[in-house]
Design a protein around this motif. Structure first.
Motif, PDB file in Angstrom:
ATOM      1  N   PRO A 114       0.800  -1.230   0.000  1.00 46.00           N
ATOM      2  CA  PRO A 114       0.000   0.000   0.000  1.00 46.00           C
ATOM      3  C   PRO A 114       0.829   1.275   0.000  1.00 46.00           C
ATOM      4  CG  PRO A 114      -0.959  -1.609   1.494  1.00 46.00           C
ATOM      5  CD  PRO A 114       0.377  -2.152   1.085  1.00 46.00           C
ATOM      6  N   ARG A 115       2.007   1.251   0.640  1.00 50.94           N
ATOM      7  CA  ARG A 115       2.859   2.444   0.625  1.00 50.94           C
ATOM      8  C   ARG A 115       3.372   2.725  -0.782  1.00 50.94           C
ATOM      9  NH1 ARG A 115       4.799   0.429   5.704  1.00 50.94           N
ATOM     10  NH2 ARG A 115       6.702  -0.408   4.762  1.00 50.94           N
ATOM     11  N   ALA A 116       3.703   1.682  -1.526  1.00 48.30           N
ATOM     12  CA  ALA A 116       4.114   1.880  -2.923  1.00 48.30           C
ATOM     13  C   ALA A 116       2.974   2.472  -3.745  1.00 48.30           C
ATOM     14  CB  ALA A 116       4.578   0.552  -3.521  1.00 48.30           C
ATOM     15  N   LEU A 117       1.751   2.041  -3.466  1.00 43.50           N
ATOM     16  CA  LEU A 117       0.591   2.604  -4.175  1.00 43.50           C
ATOM     17  C   LEU A 117       0.402   4.080  -3.826  1.00 43.50           C
ATOM     18  CD1 LEU A 117      -1.968  -0.339  -3.808  1.00 43.50           C
ATOM     19  CD2 LEU A 117      -0.582   0.240  -5.813  1.00 43.50           C
ATOM     20  N   ASP A 118       0.655   4.432  -2.566  1.00 40.25           N
ATOM     21  CA  ASP A 118       0.574   5.845  -2.173  1.00 40.25           C
ATOM     22  C   ASP A 118       1.560   6.680  -2.984  1.00 40.25           C
ATOM     23  OD1 ASP A 118      -1.358   5.312  -0.264  1.00 40.25           O
ATOM     24  OD2 ASP A 118       0.075   5.200   1.399  1.00 40.25           O
ATOM     25  N   ARG A 119       2.748   6.161  -3.178  1.00 34.76           N
ATOM     26  CA  ARG A 119       3.776   6.903  -3.903  1.00 34.76           C
ATOM     27  C   ARG A 119       3.426   7.029  -5.382  1.00 34.76           C
ATOM     28  NH1 ARG A 119       7.869   3.443  -0.247  1.00 34.76           N
ATOM     29  NH2 ARG A 119       7.993   4.908   1.491  1.00 34.76           N
ATOM     30  N   ILE A 120       2.797   5.991  -5.940  1.00 36.04           N
ATOM     31  CA  ILE A 120       2.316   6.088  -7.320  1.00 36.04           C
ATOM     32  C   ILE A 120       1.248   7.176  -7.422  1.00 36.04           C
ATOM     33  CG2 ILE A 120       0.983   4.887  -9.099  1.00 36.04           C
ATOM     34  CD1 ILE A 120       2.480   2.329  -8.321  1.00 36.04           C
ATOM     35  N   SER A 121       0.326   7.186  -6.486  1.00 36.40           N
ATOM     36  CA  SER A 121      -0.749   8.185  -6.493  1.00 36.40           C
ATOM     37  C   SER A 121      -0.198   9.602  -6.426  1.00 36.40           C
ATOM     38  CB  SER A 121      -1.699   7.961  -5.313  1.00 36.40           C
ATOM     39  OG  SER A 121      -2.380   6.734  -5.409  1.00 36.40           O
ATOM     40  N   ALA A 122       0.921   9.773  -5.721  1.00 34.84           N
ATOM     41  CA  ALA A 122       1.479  11.109  -5.539  1.00 34.84           C
ATOM     42  C   ALA A 122       1.896  11.765  -6.847  1.00 34.84           C
ATOM     43  CB  ALA A 122       2.669  11.049  -4.581  1.00 34.84           C
ATOM     44  N   PHE A 123       2.155  10.958  -7.869  1.00 29.96           N
ATOM     45  CA  PHE A 123       2.525  11.517  -9.174  1.00 29.96           C
ATOM     46  C   PHE A 123       1.319  12.036  -9.949  1.00 29.96           C
ATOM     47  CE2 PHE A 123       6.152   8.855  -8.155  1.00 29.96           C
ATOM     48  CZ  PHE A 123       7.210   9.686  -8.510  1.00 29.96           C
ATOM     49  N   ILE A 182      -5.840   2.173  -8.832  1.00 30.83           N
ATOM     50  CA  ILE A 182      -4.940   2.107  -7.682  1.00 30.83           C
ATOM     51  C   ILE A 182      -5.703   1.684  -6.429  1.00 30.83           C
ATOM     52  CG2 ILE A 182      -3.493   3.494  -6.142  1.00 30.83           C
ATOM     53  CD1 ILE A 182      -2.727   5.157  -8.630  1.00 30.83           C
ATOM     54  N   GLU A 183      -6.860   2.267  -6.213  1.00 29.53           N
ATOM     55  CA  GLU A 183      -7.624   1.960  -4.998  1.00 29.53           C
ATOM     56  C   GLU A 183      -8.198   0.543  -5.035  1.00 29.53           C
ATOM     57  OE1 GLU A 183      -7.518   3.710  -2.217  1.00 29.53           O
ATOM     58  OE2 GLU A 183      -6.062   4.800  -3.441  1.00 29.53           O
ATOM     59  N   THR A 184      -8.568   0.067  -6.216  1.00 22.35           N
ATOM     60  CA  THR A 184      -9.074  -1.303  -6.316  1.00 22.35           C
ATOM     61  C   THR A 184      -7.958  -2.303  -6.039  1.00 22.35           C
ATOM     62  OG1 THR A 184     -10.679  -0.572  -7.968  1.00 22.35           O
ATOM     63  CG2 THR A 184     -10.311  -2.929  -7.791  1.00 22.35           C
ATOM     64  N   THR A 185      -6.759  -2.010  -6.528  1.00 16.77           N
ATOM     65  CA  THR A 185      -5.610  -2.861  -6.218  1.00 16.77           C
ATOM     66  C   THR A 185      -5.347  -2.870  -4.718  1.00 16.77           C
ATOM     67  OG1 THR A 185      -4.614  -2.362  -8.375  1.00 16.77           O
ATOM     68  CG2 THR A 185      -3.169  -3.287  -6.683  1.00 16.77           C
ATOM     69  N   ARG A 186      -5.404  -1.683  -4.108  1.00 17.21           N
ATOM     70  CA  ARG A 186      -5.198  -1.591  -2.663  1.00 17.21           C
ATOM     71  C   ARG A 186      -6.237  -2.432  -1.914  1.00 17.21           C
ATOM     72  NH1 ARG A 186      -2.916   2.690  -0.121  1.00 17.21           N
ATOM     73  NH2 ARG A 186      -3.413   4.044  -1.889  1.00 17.21           N
ATOM     74  N   ASP A 187      -7.485  -2.366  -2.360  1.00 14.61           N
ATOM     75  CA  ASP A 187      -8.558  -3.121  -1.708  1.00 14.61           C
ATOM     76  C   ASP A 187      -8.266  -4.613  -1.747  1.00 14.61           C
ATOM     77  OD1 ASP A 187     -10.993  -3.754  -0.513  1.00 14.61           O
ATOM     78  OD2 ASP A 187     -12.103  -3.664  -2.394  1.00 14.61           O
ATOM     79  N   PHE A 188      -7.798  -5.099  -2.894  1.00 12.31           N
ATOM     80  CA  PHE A 188      -7.471  -6.524  -3.033  1.00 12.31           C
ATOM     81  C   PHE A 188      -6.338  -6.898  -2.075  1.00 12.31           C
ATOM     82  CE2 PHE A 188      -5.394 -10.235  -4.666  1.00 12.31           C
ATOM     83  CZ  PHE A 188      -6.386 -10.995  -5.255  1.00 12.31           C
ATOM     84  N   VAL A 189      -5.258  -6.117  -2.099  1.00 16.93           N
ATOM     85  CA  VAL A 189      -4.078  -6.434  -1.291  1.00 16.93           C
ATOM     86  C   VAL A 189      -4.407  -6.402   0.198  1.00 16.93           C
ATOM     87  CG1 VAL A 189      -1.790  -5.577  -0.627  1.00 16.93           C
ATOM     88  CG2 VAL A 189      -2.429  -5.677  -3.042  1.00 16.93           C
ATOM     89  N   VAL A 190      -5.120  -5.379   0.640  1.00 23.50           N
ATOM     90  CA  VAL A 190      -5.435  -5.235   2.064  1.00 23.50           C
ATOM     91  C   VAL A 190      -6.400  -6.327   2.525  1.00 23.50           C
ATOM     92  CG1 VAL A 190      -6.555  -3.743   3.754  1.00 23.50           C
ATOM     93  CG2 VAL A 190      -4.923  -2.777   2.120  1.00 23.50           C
ATOM     94  N   THR A 191      -7.382  -6.648   1.692  1.00 18.45           N
ATOM     95  CA  THR A 191      -8.317  -7.719   2.051  1.00 18.45           C
ATOM     96  C   THR A 191      -7.591  -9.057   2.180  1.00 18.45           C
ATOM     97  OG1 THR A 191     -10.130  -6.580   0.908  1.00 18.45           O
ATOM     98  CG2 THR A 191     -10.428  -8.930   1.371  1.00 18.45           C
ATOM     99  N   LEU A 192      -6.707  -9.347   1.254  1.00 17.55           N
ATOM    100  CA  LEU A 192      -5.902 -10.567   1.302  1.00 17.55           C
ATOM    101  C   LEU A 192      -5.023 -10.586   2.543  1.00 17.55           C
ATOM    102  CD1 LEU A 192      -4.583 -13.124  -0.013  1.00 17.55           C
ATOM    103  CD2 LEU A 192      -3.066 -11.537  -1.240  1.00 17.55           C
ATOM    104  N   ARG A 193      -4.297  -9.517   2.749  1.00 19.24           N
ATOM    105  CA  ARG A 193      -3.356  -9.438   3.883  1.00 19.24           C
ATOM    106  C   ARG A 193      -4.071  -9.554   5.221  1.00 19.24           C
ATOM    107  NH1 ARG A 193      -1.297  -3.614   4.701  1.00 19.24           N
ATOM    108  NH2 ARG A 193      -3.350  -3.535   5.739  1.00 19.24           N
ATOM    109  N   ASP A 194      -5.098  -8.741   5.404  1.00 13.15           N
ATOM    110  CA  ASP A 194      -5.779  -8.713   6.702  1.00 13.15           C
ATOM    111  C   ASP A 194      -6.594  -9.975   6.955  1.00 13.15           C
ATOM    112  OD1 ASP A 194      -4.641  -6.257   6.906  1.00 13.15           O
ATOM    113  OD2 ASP A 194      -6.498  -5.101   6.749  1.00 13.15           O
ATOM    114  N   GLY A 195      -7.154 -10.548   5.879  1.00 15.25           N
ATOM    115  CA  GLY A 195      -7.901 -11.785   6.048  1.00 15.25           C
ATOM    116  C   GLY A 195      -7.015 -12.921   6.512  1.00 15.25           C
ATOM    117  N   ALA A 196      -5.835 -13.048   5.902  1.00 19.11           N
ATOM    118  CA  ALA A 196      -4.904 -14.103   6.307  1.00 19.11           C
ATOM    119  C   ALA A 196      -4.392 -13.861   7.725  1.00 19.11           C
ATOM    120  CB  ALA A 196      -3.737 -14.178   5.324  1.00 19.11           C
ATOM    121  N   ALA A 197      -4.111 -12.601   8.047  1.00 21.67           N
ATOM    122  CA  ALA A 197      -3.608 -12.288   9.387  1.00 21.67           C
ATOM    123  C   ALA A 197      -4.639 -12.651  10.458  1.00 21.67           C
ATOM    124  CB  ALA A 197      -3.253 -10.807   9.471  1.00 21.67           C
TER     125      ALA A 197
END
Length: 428
Positions: free
Chosen positions: A201-210, A233-248
């Motif tokens: 998600p931090r890499a996505l934030d940096r992409i958004s900054a451009f 960008i936000e849809t990718t973030r949603d996928f990554v965060v859902t995957l990460r937090d669900g497994a955690a």
């Protein structure tokens, strides 16, 4: 038993599209393939990602030749996966460029990556020579560089770990176009088998900054217009965060891998089940998220044996469940040994750091910060780069001290403000 092969009926290379994203910038996409970016300047052409086979790369080159007969000066590899790199030689580029960290991943993982990819997705790699062992970059960069294509500045940047450890993005400021590699997806399920989900998600934030006006994702149609880019960008973030937090959450409840797979699948399916490669990528995505939740910072190498173990675990045919602490520690030790071996073969001529220090950097929380700490001139003195394509160390990142991570995985401590400011100054 679960079948982990790609059973899609899509024929790779069909329904090809060649979209103009901005002045001099184009995106090639086709069913079942990764995307390839094309940037055309007065002096030559730069290609972003090289397709899975030379035959598929030739299809891209044919589209380029409809626009220009200028030579391909560079092919930039955004990461190490076989589906994006094995066709690169067909462009006959002057340079093949990747990040330092991608080169290290190639050294430690490419042999198994190619073998497993060909077995799991044979249609995509059809026609590839049996002896193919990978492709080596002729140039690597630590954090960023600028290439002058003639009337067209192209900036290559490592914005942090995400899809892999060494992802590069390609930014064309004069056209407001960004080529994101597999860090961003728009209509295909991200592949997370080698990911760093906490950092992504931090890499996505940096992409958004451009604030790009157009963005080429890893596969499928590009996002054109600021609103479409933000949505991708936000849809990718949603996928990554859902995957990460669900497994955690599953690991916190001491669930095994099979139960975690089902729970995460249920969480992702309502929004992403219709996306290309969702089912194909899901076992690898959940396995990596599960490992990361257990504290394995470095992704394990995907070998035939590990794929078979995963298949057995998800089918209930094996005993693989939640690893013990000892097993997790063994996995970390194995990965570190592989990285150490790679470093032994690729020590800087300058000898500025011992292998022990360099391995410590590899397993830190943020290799982005580690790469920024390198001296700028390390990236600018590359024999073989033609004068008109001379690279220059430069970034345009809007970062704060909170973004800077040191090698022990902690943010810069009190009293280390000068260290943070020095790294940030190098980044700018």
């Amino acid at each position: 038993m679960m079948d982990m092969k790609n059973r899609s009926e899509t024929v790779p290379g069909e329904n090809e599209r060649f979209e103009e994203l901005g002045r001099g910038c184009y995106a090639y996409s086709a069913d079942g393939c990764t995307n390839t970016g094309v940037i055309i300047g007065d002096r030559g052409v730069l290609i972003v990602d090289g397709q899975a086979t030379p035959a598929l790369a030739e299809k891209v080159l044919a589209k380029v030749r409809e626009l220009t007969d200028k030579p391909v000066k560079q092919v930039v590899l955004t990461h190490f996966h076989a589906a994006s790199v094995l066709g690169a030689s067909a462009f006959e580029p002057g340079e093949i460029i990747a990040s330092d960290l991608t080169r290290r991943m190639m050294d430690t993982r490419s042999r198994e990556e190619i073998r497993v990819s060909r077995e799991l997705n044979p249609v995509l790699f059809e026609g590839l020579a049996g002896e193919t062992t990978g492709i080596a970059p002729s140039m690597t960069i630590a954090s960023s560089m600028t290439i002058d294509l003639g009337g067209m500045d192209v900036r290559l940047m490592h914005l942090g770990r995400g899809h892999t450890m060494g992802d590069l993005v390609v930014w064309v400021p004069g056209s407001s176009v960004l080529f994101a590699g597999d860090l961003v997806q728009k209509s295909a399920a991200p592949y997370c088998g080698d990911a760093h989900l906490a950092d992504w998600p931090r890499a996505l934030d940096r992409i958004s900054a451009f604030r790009p006006n157009a963005l080429m994702p890893g596969s499928g149609k590009s996002a054109i217009g600021a609103q479409a880019v933000a949505a991708a960008i936000e849809t990718t973030r949603d996928f990554v965060v859902t995957l990460r937090d669900g497994a955690a959450a599953c690991v916190e409840q001491s669930l095994g891998l099979k139960d975690t797979f089902q729970a995460v699948s249920d969480a992702l399916a309502p929004h992403f089940a219709s996306w290309a490669d969702f089912e194909f990528h899901l076992p690898f995505n959940v396995a990596r998220a599960y490992d990361e939740a257990l504290g394995l910072d470095q992704p394990q190498v995907w070998t035939r044996e590990r794929c078979a173990d995963l298949q057995d675990a998800l089918s209930g045919a094996g005993t693989a469940g939640q690893p013990t602490a000892e097993q997790a520690a063994d996995a970390v030790e194995t990965v570190e040994e592989q990285l150490t071996a790679a470093e032994t073969d690729h020590v800087d001529d300058a000898g500025e750091a011992g292998s022990e220090e360099r391995v410590a950097g590899l397993v830190s929380d943020s290799d982005f910060a580690a790469s920024l700490a390198l001296a700028p001139e390390e990236d600018t003195d590359h024999d073989g780069l033609e004068p008109e394509g001379q690279a220059q160390e430069e970034t345009t990142l809007d970062l704060s001290a909170e973004d800077i991570i040191v090698s022990d995985g902690e943010t810069v401590a009190d009293g280390s403000d000068s260290q943070a400011e020095k790294i940030l100054e190098n980044a700018r």
